[in-house]
Enzyme design. Structure first.
Site, PDB file in Angstrom:
ATOM      1  N   SER A 188       3.897  35.036 -23.760  1.00 25.75           N
ATOM      2  CA  SER A 188       3.612  33.765 -24.850  1.00 25.75           C
ATOM      3  C   SER A 188       3.512  35.051 -25.457  1.00 25.75           C
ATOM      4  O   SER A 188       4.024  34.598 -26.634  1.00 25.75           O
ATOM      5  CB  SER A 188       2.582  32.761 -24.850  1.00 25.75           C
ATOM      6  N   HIS A 216       8.324  30.153 -21.613  1.00 22.79           N
ATOM      7  CA  HIS A 216       8.797  31.488 -22.774  1.00 22.79           C
ATOM      8  C   HIS A 216      10.106  31.418 -21.169  1.00 22.79           C
ATOM      9  O   HIS A 216      10.771  32.077 -22.105  1.00 22.79           O
ATOM     10  CB  HIS A 216       8.149  31.884 -23.354  1.00 22.79           C
ATOM     11  N   LYS A 247       9.323  23.661 -25.465  1.00 18.56           N
ATOM     12  CA  LYS A 247       9.887  25.142 -26.378  1.00 18.56           C
ATOM     13  C   LYS A 247      11.170  24.906 -26.162  1.00 18.56           C
ATOM     14  O   LYS A 247      11.697  24.337 -27.020  1.00 18.56           O
ATOM     15  CB  LYS A 247       9.057  25.978 -25.136  1.00 18.56           C
TER      16      LYS A 247
END
Ligand SMILES: *Cc1c(COP(=O)(O)O)cnc(C)c1O
Length: 403
Positions: A188, A216, A247
């Site tokens: 991250s 991610h 995200k």
């Protein structure tokens, strides 16, 4: 009371002295490539909304529809009477997307880690973490009471040394001790990839279990944005897949993907799932719309635009005389080292209406402060060129002391 407040004021002063004091900034616009803060518009290179889905019409429409059908709140925990249809539909879509037998959603990615690891692992077991895993994994590992070992970031030799030690521990009469390896697929704060194939080979060799956090990578990496595990063809060999809906998927919530047995077990044992009110059903509906988009032609276009911009940034910084690492993801950190310096550089960028956060301890190690740049599909080539030039100037002005 006053001694309590005095104590906290004292602690806050210590944080300020170390350049580690943090404060909230009110954002007066929706999430996007540009955001409004204090009546000013900033080019935003700090968001994890990589595909621009947080404010996408399809997600908003899905959320509104679910809000009207299922109301604002779920009213109870999932196991009581809060297991509304949108959660089930989302979990089926997630399992299909991730090609796992089943999936379970949590209120956040943080809650997913916190519920899952202590449900599976106890004090007689060992957890082996990559040195750079996210705080939620560290916290979950501590909560489990297991023995913790940390291997150097992406260092397979170090991991194997620990696995050898772990597999040589004596068995107790009742149960053989378990070993769980936890890593991220895209890190991250560094934006680099884990060598998942090699880690899978090691965990098979030593009979360990593996949990991979794709926070991610989901929506970004691999075919249809299925993530790095799928891209590398090791998805089936990972016992526990984890990720967030907050995200690239533009909503909020966390998920675990894996076997039906894993999911049934978590429903029975994951305390952050059991003892918590179900999230808003509209959030699940938004995430479901996002999963459809990332697997569509539009999703493919958004991904290729974002990747294109990441490559453009690398070239743009280089053209202005600076350096930045080649993108392995949409997170491109510029390592500064000193906390005060990183803060100063972020302030200089803000003065040019460019918003890039200075990431400091405890998010990263002390002395490893950085500007954490994230690119999204919504940025334009002009935005990126502007950032590239500003960064190069900033970097050249900065004494670089890497960690
Ligand atoms: C953001 C993040 C999480 C937490 O997910 P939330 O849904 O934001 O709670 C977990 N792991 C990693 C690697 C993350 O970056």
């Amino acid at each position: 009371m006053s001694s309590f407040t005095d104590e906290l004021i004292h602690r806050l002063a210590a944080l300020r002295e170390q350049h580690l004091f943090r404060e909230l900034r009110q954002v007066d616009s929706a999430q996007g490539p540009q955001i409004e803060i204090s009546d000013q518009t900033f080019l935003n290179f700090s968001s994890n909304d990589y595909l621009g889905l947080a404010n996408h019409p399809a997600l908003k429409a899905a959320a509104i529809k679910a809000l009207e059908t299922f109301g604002a709140g779920a009213g109870a925990s999932r196991l009581v009477c809060g297991s509304l249809a949108p959660f089930h539909e989302l979990e089926a879509a997630l399992a299909d997307f991730k090609k796992t037998e089943a999936a379970l959603t949590f209120s956040t990615g943080y809650a997913a880690a916190l519920g899952t690891i202590p449900a599976l692992i106890g004090k007689d077991d060992v957890i082996i973490l990559d040195k750079l895993v996210h705080a939620c994994i560290v916290d979950a590992a501590k909560l489990s009471g297991a023995k913790l070992r940390v291997f150097d970031h992406n260092d397979l030799n170090d991991l194997e040394t620990i696995l050898k030690w772990s597999s040589s521990r004596p068995r107790t009469l009742s149960q053989s001790p378990r070993t769980l390896i936890v890593t991220e697929s895209i890190f991250s704060m560094d934006g680099d990839c884990a060598p998942l194939r090699e880690i899978v080979a090691l965990k098979e060799k030593y009979g360990a279990w593996l949990m991979v956090d794709e926070a991610h990578a989901t929506g970004i990496i691999g075919q249809n944005g299925r993530g790095l595990a799928d891209e590398l063809g090791v998805s089936d060999q990972i016992e526990i897949q984890m990720g967030t809906l907050g995200k690239a998927l533009g909503a909020s919530g966390g998920y675990i993907g894996g076997s039906r047995a894993l999911i049934d077990f978590l429903v029975n044992r994951a305390r952050s799932f059991i003892f918590s009110t179900a999230p808003m059903p509209s959030t699940a509906a938004a995430a479901m719309a996002a999963i459809n988009i990332v697997q569509s032609v539009e999703g493919e276009q958004l991904r290729s635009q974002a990747w294109h911009l990441a490559n453009l940034l690398e070239h743009s910084v280089a053209a202005s005389g600076g350096t930045i690492t080649a993108p392995e993801s949409l997170i491109m950190p510029m390592i500064i080292g000193d906390e005060a310096k990183a803060m100063e550089l972020a302030a200089k960028l803000r003065a040019q209406n460019i918003f890039v956060p200075a990431i400091r301890y405890p998010t990263v190690a002390r002395g490893a402060a950085r500007l954490r740049i994230t690119l999204t599909a919504g940025h334009s080539a002009t935005d990126v060129a502007k950032l590239g030039a500003a960064l190069a100037v900033t970097q050249l002005a900065a004494p670089i002391n890497p960690p």
